[in-house]
Design a protein around this motif. Sequence first.
Motif, mmCIF file in Angstrom:
data_model
loop_
_atom_site.group_PDB
_atom_site.id
_atom_site.type_symbol
_atom_site.label_atom_id
_atom_site.label_comp_id
_atom_site.label_asym_id
_atom_site.label_seq_id
_atom_site.Cartn_x
_atom_site.Cartn_y
_atom_site.Cartn_z
ATOM 1 N N CYS A 61 -1.406 -2.970 -3.508
ATOM 2 C CA CYS A 61 -2.437 -3.481 -2.148
ATOM 3 C C CYS A 61 -2.975 -4.284 -2.580
ATOM 4 N N ALA A 97 0.565 -1.067 -0.002
ATOM 5 C CA ALA A 97 -0.151 -0.145 0.019
ATOM 6 C C ALA A 97 0.327 1.233 0.148
ATOM 7 N N LEU A 103 -7.397 -4.149 -6.378
ATOM 8 C CA LEU A 103 -6.961 -3.441 -5.570
ATOM 9 C C LEU A 103 -7.690 -2.662 -4.124
ATOM 10 N N CYS A 122 -0.621 2.679 -6.940
ATOM 11 C CA CYS A 122 0.843 2.294 -6.778
ATOM 12 C C CYS A 122 0.215 0.403 -7.169
ATOM 13 N N CYS A 131 1.369 4.093 -2.144
ATOM 14 C CA CYS A 131 -0.010 5.056 -2.145
ATOM 15 C C CYS A 131 -0.894 5.672 -0.917
ATOM 16 N N GLY A 168 -3.920 3.710 -0.201
ATOM 17 C CA GLY A 168 -4.887 4.250 -0.958
ATOM 18 C C GLY A 168 -4.932 4.945 -1.370
ATOM 19 N N CYS A 182 -5.303 4.743 -5.460
ATOM 20 C CA CYS A 182 -5.650 4.202 -6.420
ATOM 21 C C CYS A 182 -4.018 4.526 -7.316
#
Length: 106
Positions: free
Chosen positions: A49, A38, A84, A46, A40, A42, A44
């Motif tokens: 996750c 994770a 994700l 990277c 970044c 959260g 959306c």
Amino acid sequence: MTKLTIIAFDGTRFELDAADGSTVMENAVRNSVPGIDAECGGACACATCHVYVDDAWTETVGGPHPMEEDMLDFAFDLRPTSRLSCQIKMTPALDGLVVSVPERQG
Ligand code: FES
């Protein structure tokens, strides 16, 4: 509270109580589930996750939105059930949700 099970790559099952409105990623990080980076936080942005939604849940959870789909292209070992986890919000409709963590991220 909503039941959420996250299965780590080594088979360890994390049976969690997730707050409604929290994301699967937030619950994984909070409970130190291995394999969810994770990076970044959260946003959306990277694809670290990445999880697989259990077959029994794919319809209820639904597929990725277009921006998420673009990010998923960067995920390792992409499958039809890939999502994700920062983009899956827990709701009472997802009570009992099961997801599993891939071998590695990216
Ligand atoms: Fe970066 Fe989910 S945490 S895409």
